[in-house]
Design a protein around this motif. Structure first.
Motif, PDB file in Angstrom:
ATOM      1  N   GLU A  82       0.826  -1.205   0.000  1.00  0.00           N
ATOM      2  CA  GLU A  82       0.000   0.000   0.000  1.00  0.00           C
ATOM      3  C   GLU A  82       0.862   1.258   0.000  1.00  0.00           C
ATOM      4  N   THR A  83       0.787   2.026  -1.075  1.00  0.00           N
ATOM      5  CA  THR A  83       1.467   3.313  -1.148  1.00  0.00           C
ATOM      6  C   THR A  83       0.542   4.314  -1.808  1.00  0.00           C
ATOM      7  N   THR A  84       0.824   5.570  -1.596  1.00  0.00           N
ATOM      8  CA  THR A  84       0.063   6.631  -2.239  1.00  0.00           C
ATOM      9  C   THR A  84       0.921   7.217  -3.350  1.00  0.00           C
ATOM     10  N   ARG A  85       0.391   7.245  -4.567  1.00  0.00           N
ATOM     11  CA  ARG A  85       1.144   7.820  -5.672  1.00  0.00           C
ATOM     12  C   ARG A  85       1.442   9.291  -5.384  1.00  0.00           C
ATOM     13  N   ARG A  86       2.683   9.698  -5.650  1.00  0.00           N
ATOM     14  CA  ARG A  86       3.051  11.081  -5.378  1.00  0.00           C
ATOM     15  C   ARG A  86       2.178  12.052  -6.162  1.00  0.00           C
ATOM     16  N   SER A  87       1.904  11.707  -7.403  1.00  0.00           N
ATOM     17  CA  SER A  87       1.098  12.613  -8.226  1.00  0.00           C
ATOM     18  C   SER A  87      -0.286  12.802  -7.627  1.00  0.00           C
ATOM     19  N   ASP A  88      -0.884  11.711  -7.136  1.00  0.00           N
ATOM     20  CA  ASP A  88      -2.213  11.819  -6.532  1.00  0.00           C
ATOM     21  C   ASP A  88      -2.174  12.656  -5.254  1.00  0.00           C
ATOM     22  N   ALA A  89      -1.125  12.459  -4.458  1.00  0.00           N
ATOM     23  CA  ALA A  89      -0.994  13.231  -3.219  1.00  0.00           C
ATOM     24  C   ALA A  89      -0.838  14.713  -3.528  1.00  0.00           C
ATOM     25  N   MET A  90      -0.077  15.049  -4.560  1.00  0.00           N
ATOM     26  CA  MET A  90       0.125  16.453  -4.913  1.00  0.00           C
ATOM     27  C   MET A  90      -1.140  17.086  -5.465  1.00  0.00           C
TER      28      MET A  90
END
Length: 432
Positions: A82-90
């Motif tokens: 489980e990770t959060t995509r950096r692009s989605d977080a930004m």
């Protein structure tokens, strides 16, 4: 080598520390010491709003920064974790999706072969030999700025060292090196300040600054294809045009603005924080004035206590990693608190004492102000040289330099950094 972590029950952790909160932004060392006293690690909400676990001890910080089980790009975490995509977080923070690519293509955001490929393109520019060849230019720029300081003083003979010396010196040096025209440098200063001041409540400010910066770099690239000048930007454009596989267009743009911003922001605040430390510790200032040969070790001590970065970029664990002060599960994030390692009493005796002789006789760097491992700061040699030249010239040119009673330095509470917005100084004693 990493040792097995002691039995740690993270279920008993306190509420996560918000690294964007006012207390951490304004007083990071106080929060870091609370983490150290509570066991050396703690859950945090990182600067991007996502959860992580922060570590403050030198050994754990060095492991997070150098162990290949930690990566900066979540795309390199094995599938299924489980990770959060950096692009989605930004995007969730309000950044425009079309701009996000330029924030994920940076040299600072790559691992392994991708990181090595980008680093190789610019590493020759920052070798010790090339940096030594630049010393005369740094000395000239420093001398010119110092000579002009009285022209910027107010009616009380007070001048802001941040605006008129600490910022102009490194931005002039790096813009000369990269190839940013003189007429455009004030805009770069403004853009970098806007990026550093990112406020999730006002994402349009960062979107505007980042968009303008990208457009400007694109225009510089187009101009250089027609009128090369023989600088670093020309070399990067050739790498893009002659062998596109070595460098994509977005990587080229990102590499340029990363070099300019990273090449002046951190050094500017080293000069501000370091000058403040010297003026607040007259015994150390007197020691340095009596022995200019201490300048290299003094700069290292300024980096240790006043290096700009409080925190490194978060790393993702590709597998479970047991650190000395806690466990980072596979797929989760660890944050190395640089200022924590630099004030670790197991490594630095009396860590909150400013001592310009501390580094004497110690090989290498005892601090991690420039990072550690594969992402060790590319411009470290240049930053050290700028520090040595700047402090040496400043103290020689204005031997009676002092802080101003009633006008203390003004901190710039940007989360994850130690920086000053203003440093009022008097160049000579006030006339009675």
């Amino acid at each position: 080598m990493t040792t097995a972590a002691p039995a740690t029950d993270h279920s008993r952790d306190p509420e996560p520390i918000n690294m964007r909160a006012e207390d951490f932004a304004a007083r990071p060392l106080e929060v870091i010491e609370r983490i150290r006293a509570a066991g050396g690690s703690a859950p945090v909400v990182f600067l991007d709003g996502q959860p992580a676990r922060a570590f403050v001890d030198d050994a754990d910080v060095r492991t997070i920064l150098s162990d290949r089980r930690f990566v900066v790009d979540p795309e390199n975490v094995p599938q299924g974790l489980e990770t959060t995509r950096r692009s989605d977080a930004m995007v969730a923070l309000g950044l425009r999706r079309d701009l996000v690519t330029y924030l994920t293509e940076s040299l600072l955001d790559k691992d392994g072969s991708d990181h090595a490929r980008l680093r190789k393109l610019v590493s020759r520019t920052f070798t010790v030999r090339r940096v030594n060849e630049m010393r005369a230019s740094v000395e000239r720029i420093s001398a010119d700025l110092l000579a002009a300081l009285p022209d910027h003083a107010d009616e009380d003979g007070v001048v802001d060292l941040i605006e008129h010396f600490a910022y102009p010196l490194p931005i002039t040096v790096i813009c000369d090196l990269v190839g940013v025209p003189v007429a455009d440098r004030a805009r770069w200063h403004a853009w970098s300040h806007q990026l550093a001041q990112f406020d999730p409540a006002r994402p349009e400010v960062m979107n505007e600054a980042l968009g303008a910066m990208i457009d400007h770099v694109e225009a510089m690239i187009t101009e250089r294809r027609e009128h090369p000048r023989g600088d670093l930007l020309d070399a990067l454009v050739r790498a893009r045009d002659e062998d596109g596989g070595r460098l994509s267009q977005s990587e080229l743009v990102t590499l340029v603005f990363t070099l300019v911003i990273a090449g002046h922001e951190t050094t500017a605040h080293l000069l501000g924080n370091g000058t403040r430390a010297l003026l607040e510790h007259p015994d150390q200032l007197a020691l340095l004035r009596s022995d200019p040969g201490l300048l290299p070790t003094a700069v290292h001590e300024m980096l240790r206590v006043g290096g700009t970065a409080v925190s490194a970029k978060a790393r993702y664990a590709t597998e479970e990693v047991r650190l000395e002060r806690g466990v980072v599960p596979a797929g989760q994030r660890a944050v190395a608190l640089i200022s924590g390692a630099n004030h670790d009493p197991e490594v630095h005796s009396e860590p909150h004492r400013f001592d310009v002789t501390r580094q004497q006789g110690r090989p290498g760097e005892a601090h991690v102000a420039f990072g550690h491992g594969a992402h060790y700061c590319l411009g470290a040699a240049l930053a050290r040289q700028e520090g040595e030249v700047a402090f040496g010239s400043l103290l020689t040119t204005y031997p009676e330099l002092s802080l101003v009673p009633g006008r203390p330095p003004v901190s710039d509470a940007v989360p994850g950094t130690l920086r000053l917005r203003e440093l009022p100084i008097r160049l000579r004693p006030a006339e009675v």
